[in-house]
Motif scaffolding. Structure first.
Motif, PDB file in Angstrom:
ATOM      1  N   LEU A   1       0.829  -1.207   0.000  1.00  5.70           N
ATOM      2  CA  LEU A   1       0.000   0.000   0.000  1.00  5.70           C
ATOM      3  C   LEU A   1       0.863   1.257   0.000  1.00  5.70           C
ATOM      4  O   LEU A   1       0.550   2.243  -0.669  1.00  5.70           O
ATOM      5  N   ASP A   2       1.930   1.190   0.744  1.00  2.00           N
ATOM      6  CA  ASP A   2       2.815   2.345   0.820  1.00  2.00           C
ATOM      7  C   ASP A   2       3.445   2.641  -0.546  1.00  2.00           C
ATOM      8  O   ASP A   2       3.464   3.783  -1.008  1.00  2.00           O
ATOM      9  N   ARG A   3       3.917   1.605  -1.178  1.00  3.43           N
ATOM     10  CA  ARG A   3       4.573   1.815  -2.472  1.00  3.43           C
ATOM     11  C   ARG A   3       3.561   2.253  -3.541  1.00  3.43           C
ATOM     12  O   ARG A   3       3.843   3.111  -4.367  1.00  3.43           O
ATOM     13  N   GLU A   4       2.396   1.659  -3.480  1.00  2.00           N
ATOM     14  CA  GLU A   4       1.354   2.048  -4.444  1.00  2.00           C
ATOM     15  C   GLU A   4       0.967   3.508  -4.238  1.00  2.00           C
ATOM     16  O   GLU A   4       0.760   4.252  -5.203  1.00  2.00           O
ATOM     17  N   ALA A   5       0.851   3.911  -2.984  1.00  2.00           N
ATOM     18  CA  ALA A   5       0.469   5.299  -2.710  1.00  2.00           C
ATOM     19  C   ALA A   5       1.498   6.265  -3.266  1.00  2.00           C
ATOM     20  O   ALA A   5       1.164   7.333  -3.792  1.00  2.00           O
ATOM     21  N   ARG A   6       2.761   5.867  -3.157  1.00  2.00           N
ATOM     22  CA  ARG A   6       3.804   6.751  -3.700  1.00  2.00           C
ATOM     23  C   ARG A   6       3.713   6.844  -5.218  1.00  2.00           C
ATOM     24  O   ARG A   6       3.875   7.915  -5.793  1.00  2.00           O
ATOM     25  N   LEU A   7       3.462   5.724  -5.840  1.00  2.00           N
ATOM     26  CA  LEU A   7       3.269   5.751  -7.299  1.00  2.00           C
ATOM     27  C   LEU A   7       2.098   6.655  -7.672  1.00  2.00           C
ATOM     28  O   LEU A   7       2.165   7.428  -8.626  1.00  2.00           O
ATOM     29  N   ALA A   8       1.019   6.518  -6.916  1.00  2.00           N
ATOM     30  CA  ALA A   8      -0.177   7.309  -7.224  1.00  2.00           C
ATOM     31  C   ALA A   8       0.120   8.795  -7.112  1.00  2.00           C
ATOM     32  O   ALA A   8      -0.358   9.595  -7.917  1.00  2.00           O
ATOM     33  N   VAL A   9       0.894   9.161  -6.118  1.00  2.00           N
ATOM     34  CA  VAL A   9       1.230  10.577  -5.948  1.00  2.00           C
ATOM     35  C   VAL A   9       2.121  11.049  -7.094  1.00  2.00           C
ATOM     36  O   VAL A   9       1.874  12.083  -7.710  1.00  2.00           O
ATOM     37  N   GLU A  10       3.127  10.261  -7.374  1.00  2.00           N
ATOM     38  CA  GLU A  10       4.044  10.651  -8.449  1.00  2.00           C
ATOM     39  C   GLU A  10       3.293  10.870  -9.767  1.00  2.00           C
ATOM     40  O   GLU A  10       3.480  11.861 -10.449  1.00  2.00           O
ATOM     41  N   HIS A  11       2.456   9.915 -10.091  1.00  2.00           N
ATOM     42  CA  HIS A  11       1.766  10.005 -11.381  1.00  2.00           C
ATOM     43  C   HIS A  11       0.535  10.903 -11.315  1.00  2.00           C
ATOM     44  O   HIS A  11       0.142  11.480 -12.325  1.00  2.00           O
ATOM     45  N   GLY A  12      -0.043  10.981 -10.143  1.00  2.00           N
ATOM     46  CA  GLY A  12      -1.232  11.818 -10.002  1.00  2.00           C
ATOM     47  C   GLY A  12      -0.935  13.271 -10.293  1.00  2.00           C
ATOM     48  O   GLY A  12      -1.781  14.007 -10.800  1.00  2.00           O
ATOM     49  N   ALA A  13       0.274  13.675  -9.978  1.00  2.00           N
ATOM     50  CA  ALA A  13       0.639  15.073 -10.208  1.00  2.00           C
ATOM     51  C   ALA A  13       0.732  15.371 -11.697  1.00  2.00           C
ATOM     52  O   ALA A  13       0.577  16.509 -12.115  1.00  2.00           O
ATOM     53  N   SER A  14       0.991  14.362 -12.479  1.00  2.00           N
ATOM     54  CA  SER A  14       1.195  14.636 -13.901  1.00  2.00           C
ATOM     55  C   SER A  14       0.070  14.076 -14.761  1.00  2.00           C
ATOM     56  O   SER A  14      -0.858  14.770 -15.148  1.00  2.00           O
ATOM     57  N   ALA A  15       0.111  12.808 -15.021  1.00  2.00           N
ATOM     58  CA  ALA A  15      -0.705  12.312 -16.114  1.00  2.00           C
ATOM     59  C   ALA A  15      -1.827  11.366 -15.712  1.00  2.00           C
ATOM     60  O   ALA A  15      -2.864  11.330 -16.358  1.00  2.00           O
TER      61      ALA A  15
END
Lengths: 204, 179
Positions: A175-189
Motif C-alpha cells: 500500500l505504501d509503495r502504491e500510494a507513492r506511485l499514485a502521488v508521483e503520477h497523479g501530479a502529472s498524467a
C-alpha cells in the motif's frame, strides 16, 4: 431446488451465517453445504437474479465476509447448482484441488489497480508510449511485493488494469509503495484507483 | 468493499469503502473472474461472456451506468463462446422447482455487458443490425447462439434519455428453451 453458490471455504470452524443473506429480493438466507471437509456457502436460488447493483453487491458482500473468516475461493457471479447434493458431490470429488488453491491463497487478498488519464488527453502515439511505460513501471514497483499478478487490457478511459495477490504481511509495504506511485503520477498524467482488499477473484 | 484513498487522485476516486464507484470498478472481477465450476451452470453466462466497458460519463453506480448504456443503445451481448450446454437442464430444474411463471426473471437481468465502441463497430460490420426489441423476441436458441443487439452510436441526446430500471421490457430477454 436450485442453489446459488458463492464460494468455497476450508475455514475451521465453518463461518457462522446465522442471519446473513445473499442475492435475491428478498435476500435469501445463507447456509453451508459440507463435502470433502470443505464447505460451500450457498443460498436458495432467487427467482430473479440480476447482474445489477443489488445482486452483484450481495455476492461481493458474502465473499468479503468469507475472506475475513479464514479465506475463500470466490465463485464467479451467477453460479447455480441443481441442489445441495450436487454441491456436496462436487466438493467431495474436487476437494484436493480446491484445498491446494485455498492453501496458496491463505492470508492473501487481491488488490485491483486501475489508472486513467487525466482529462487533457494526449495523442494516440503519446498515449501508447505512456501506457506501456506505466504498466512496466507499476509491475516493476509492485510485482515484488505480490505473490502473483494478473493484467488485463484496460477498457474505456483506463490505461492500466492489473490485479495483485498480496500476502497479509506484505500489505503495508504494498500500500505504501502504491500510494507513492499514485502521488508521483497523479501530479502529472494518471489517476490511480486501487481497490482492496478483495476476495481473490483473479487468482482462482 | 474498500477503496484505498489515492492521495494523488482527484475527488472522483476518493471515497469510503463500499461506495458505488468501487463496485463499478470491481464489477468486471465479480462477473468475469472467480472460480468457474464446469458442472454447475452460470446464469449470467447466458449472454454475458465478456464485460467491456466504455466509460464516457462519471458513473454514479453500476445500475446508473447500465441504464445509461441502455439508453444510448450500447448494451451489447457478446455471445458466450463458452455458453454452457448444461444450462437448459438446470434452468429447467429451476423452473420445475416452483419458480414457474417467474423463471424468465432468473435469466433476465444478466444481459448487461457493454462493449467499447470500436470493437462494436467492427463487429457490427459482420453482425446483423437489429432492434433490441426484435432481439428480445428472438427464440431462446437463436438468441443464445448470437444475441446480437446493435444500434447506431450514441448521440448527446441519447445520453439524456431516462430509462426506468423497472420498465425495461427489452432487457427481459426470454431464454428459456421450454418457453
Amino acid at each position: 431446488m436450485a442453489v446459488y453458490v458463492y464460494g468455497i471455504t476450508a475455514a475451521e470452524p465453518p463461518p457462522a451465517l446465522d442471519g446473513a443473506h445473499g442475492v435475491g429480493d428478498p435476500p435469501r438466507p445463507l447456509r453451508t453445504v459440507a463435502g470433502g471437509s470443505l464447505d460451500a456457502v450457498v443460498s436458495d436460488a432467487p427467482e430473479e437474479l440480476r447482474a445489477g447493483r443489488r445482486d452483484v453487491r450481495a455476492h461481493q458482500d458474502v465473499l468479503d465476509r468469507l475472506s475475513d473468516h479464514g479465506g475463500v475461493l470466490p465463485l464467479r457471479f451467477g453460479t447455480l447448482a441443481p441442489d445441495d447434493e450436487a454441491v456436496r458431490r462436487t466438493l467431495q470429488e474436487r476437494a484436493p484441488g480446491y484445498r491446494e488453491r485455498l492453501a496458496a491463497l491463505d492470508g492473501c487478498a487481491e488488490y485491483h489497480l486501475r489508472a486513467s488519464h487525466r482529462p487533457e488527453k494526449p495523442t494516440a502515439a503519446e498515449e501508447g508510449a505512456r501506457r506501456d511505460s506505466l504498466a512496466a513501471e507499476v509491475t516493476a514497483a509492485l510485482g515484488p511485493l505480490a505473490r502473483e499478478s494478473r493484467s488485463s487490457d484496460p477498457t474505456g478511459e483506463d490505461v492500466l488494469n492489473v490485479s495483485f495477490l498480496v500476502a497479509q504481511d506484505e500489505q503495508p509495504a504494498f500500500l505504501d509503495r502504491e500510494a507513492r506511485l499514485a502521488v508521483e503520477h497523479g501530479a502529472s498524467a494518471f489517476r490511480f484507483r486501487l481497490h482492496g482488499p478483495l476476495p481473490p477473484y483473479s487468482f482462482v | 468493499m474498500t477503496v484505498v484513498p489515492q492521495s494523488g487522485a482527484g475527488p472522483a476516486a476518493q471515497g469510503g469503502g463500499g461506495n458505488a464507484s468501487s463496485l463499478y470498478d470491481v464489477l468486471e472481477l465479480i462477473l468475469d473472474r472467480g472460480l468457474v465450476i464446469d458442472v454447475f451452470a452460470r446464469v449470467s453466462l447466458v449472454g454475458i461472456e465478456i464485460l467491456k466497458i466504455d466509460v464516457r460519463v462519471v458513473v454514479a453506480s453500476v445500475d446508473t451506468y447500465l441504464r445509461f448504456a441502455e439508453a444510448v443503445n450500447r448494451l451489447d451481448l457478446e455471445s458466450g463462446r463458452k455458453a454452457p450446454a448444461q444450462l437448459p437442464e438446470v434452468v429447467g430444474g429451476l423452473t420445475e422447482g416452483g419458480a414457474r411463471g417467474k423463471t424468465k426473471g432468473a435469466l433476465s437481468g444478466a444481459v448487461e455487458a457493454v462493449t467499447d465502441t470500436f470493437s462494436e463497430s467492427f463487429r457490427r460490420g459482420r453482425g446483423k443490425d437489429r432492434d433490441r426489441e426484435e432481439a428480445a423476441a428472438e427464440s431462446a436458441d437463436a438468441d443464445r447462439r448470437r444475441p446480437v443487439r446493435r444500434a447506431p452510436p450514441p448521440t448527446d441526446d441519447d445520453v439524456r434519455v431516462p430509462v426506468d430500471e423497472d420498465t425495461r421490457p427489452a432487457r427481459r430477454v426470454h431464454r428459456r428453451r421450454d418457453g
